[in-house]
Design a protein around this motif. Sequence first.
Motif, PDB file in Angstrom:
ATOM      1  N   THR A 177      24.457  -0.262 -59.607  1.00 35.02           N
ATOM      2  CA  THR A 177      25.237   0.723 -60.354  1.00 35.02           C
ATOM      3  C   THR A 177      25.786   1.827 -59.466  1.00 35.02           C
ATOM      4  OG1 THR A 177      23.280   2.064 -60.866  1.00 35.02           O
ATOM      5  CG2 THR A 177      23.858   0.330 -62.430  1.00 35.02           C
ATOM      6  N   THR A 180      29.526   2.289 -59.553  1.00 36.10           N
ATOM      7  CA  THR A 180      30.038   2.930 -60.757  1.00 36.10           C
ATOM      8  C   THR A 180      29.671   4.409 -60.801  1.00 36.10           C
ATOM      9  OG1 THR A 180      28.097   2.067 -61.920  1.00 36.10           O
ATOM     10  CG2 THR A 180      30.128   0.850 -62.163  1.00 36.10           C
ATOM     11  N   VAL A 181      28.553   4.772 -60.194  1.00 32.94           N
ATOM     12  CA  VAL A 181      28.235   6.192 -60.037  1.00 32.94           C
ATOM     13  C   VAL A 181      29.272   6.851 -59.138  1.00 32.94           C
ATOM     14  CG1 VAL A 181      26.565   7.847 -59.106  1.00 32.94           C
ATOM     15  CG2 VAL A 181      25.767   5.908 -60.460  1.00 32.94           C
ATOM     16  N   SER A 184      32.361   7.388 -61.084  1.00 33.84           N
ATOM     17  CA  SER A 184      32.213   8.580 -61.918  1.00 33.84           C
ATOM     18  C   SER A 184      32.361   9.848 -61.084  1.00 33.84           C
ATOM     19  CB  SER A 184      30.846   8.565 -62.612  1.00 33.84           C
ATOM     20  OG  SER A 184      30.695   7.407 -63.399  1.00 33.84           O
ATOM     21  N   SER A 340      26.076   9.110 -65.461  1.00 33.27           N
ATOM     22  CA  SER A 340      26.073   7.849 -64.712  1.00 33.27           C
ATOM     23  C   SER A 340      24.936   7.812 -63.701  1.00 33.27           C
ATOM     24  CB  SER A 340      27.416   7.660 -63.994  1.00 33.27           C
ATOM     25  OG  SER A 340      28.483   7.627 -64.907  1.00 33.27           O
ATOM     26  N   ALA A 405      29.773   7.072 -71.238  1.00 34.11           N
ATOM     27  CA  ALA A 405      29.482   6.935 -69.814  1.00 34.11           C
ATOM     28  C   ALA A 405      28.150   6.268 -69.551  1.00 34.11           C
ATOM     29  CB  ALA A 405      29.520   8.311 -69.139  1.00 34.11           C
ATOM     30  N   ILE A 410      30.169   2.174 -67.495  1.00 34.22           N
ATOM     31  CA  ILE A 410      29.747   1.660 -66.193  1.00 34.22           C
ATOM     32  C   ILE A 410      29.044   0.304 -66.239  1.00 34.22           C
ATOM     33  CG2 ILE A 410      29.538   4.009 -65.324  1.00 34.22           C
ATOM     34  CD1 ILE A 410      26.536   3.760 -65.465  1.00 34.22           C
TER      35      ILE A 410
END
Length: 502
Positions: A177, A180-181, A184, A340, A405, A410
């Motif tokens: 992840t 995707t963090v 964000s 996130s 979120a 994500i």
Amino acid sequence: MASTSKDPSKDILEEKKPLLPQPGASTSKNGPQPPPGKKNSSLYRQLFLGVIVALPSVPFGMSLGFSAIALDELSFTVDEASWFASVTAMAYPFGAIAVGPLMDKYGRRPALLSINLVSFFGWLLLSVNTNSPTIFKLITGRILTGIAGGLASVPATVYAAECLSSSDVASRSALVTWSTVALSAGICLVYTTGSYLAYYAVASIATLISVVSFVLVAIFLPESPVWYSMRGRHGDAEWSLREIDINPPPAPPEQPSEVEDNRQNDPPTVTPPPETFKELLKPEAYKPLLIMTGFFFFQQFSGVFVIIAYMVDIIRAAGVITVNPYFVTILAGSLIFVVSLIASLVYPKTGVRLIAIFSGLGTTATMLFIGIFLSLRSYWVNSTQLYFLNWIPVFSILSGIGVSAVGFLILPWSMLGEVFPNNVKGFAAGIATCLGFTFSFIAAKIYPSIQLGLGVEGVFFFFALMALLGTIFVIMFLPETRGKTFEEILHEFSGPKNKTKK
């Protein structure tokens, strides 16, 4: 020779000769264990590489929110503004289509390098300040940043899933992840800087990040050992394992063993291009592809990315006139990043299904509430005693962004590296993201028309309906990946008959 359905990463980690004890290492029935200092060094090394892998996603996130802060400064018609906001999403599929073959043929590292090259040229066009920038230059820059975004959609999660957590299933859900963090963080960065700087200055920051990311990937990031193994380059795969520091490096044998000789004579296990479509017809490939495509569909039409792309306009359309809309965008961007980051730490404990269901239900409730509120707002909009009620859309929009979120925003991206077989992972993930970005373009392009036709409250009712349908889809079809190896995940798709195969 191993079958093509076997996980190559398992080949690398399990088919080697038993590791010889290192000085200071302890031994157990599971083999030699690294000393505490070595274990900590390995963790820090993987965390460092995880940051590098995720960094190309920061400009990607900035491209998602760039239109929200740039449209105020540009003299566009409604149609031109809709193209400026959506053309990036239209370009995403081209990058998503290209990244699969690029990853499978040339490797994960070249794919990450290509993201930064395309991103650099796109943001450079947007950062060059002129008194009256042409629509052609701006649209071209947006297209290039969109292609870079499509390229960035898969390699980071695939690399993290294959390399940075190969020996720790529990940590995989967190590490995959990180991209995707970073996405964000890019949204937060573009909203924050866009509140104080001109749009071309914000684009200059994204240009600089692309340069730094390219240099770090080129210098520090080794190729994925899984990719090397699929190409039959087992020596390079073991070298890559040492560089990533997944396991203690084995002592070099005095002479090749029979197993190593056989492995060196094996042809590459990578799937030839003509066979890729046949591989996609297998249940372990087409089932997750259909599920991820459906997840992307509901993600886009539940309004997650539409709100990000039109944040300032949506805040104004909702009647929030008591506060600077750019201040709300800073709060929204910060909220997306914090949520996130927290979610990436929570996933390994809760699993993706529970988080996705919570996110879907929360998005449904907040979007429905905003729609109802806006429908009734005319009763108190001119009342001085009830004027404080105009703050409710601010808190509602922020709440909707927060619950979106944590899951819908994500999760689809982070799952791409976990649910597809390695021999078609790049191609299948590319198809899923291509379709997801197509949905994103359609949603962003038709938003102004929907708002004109249904009114702003009708838009939120539509988002609520799609979020509810998406939640039902998640309950019925989304697999759980928490605490499972790649083989276990693939067996769930392949069916009971394949579970007994060795």
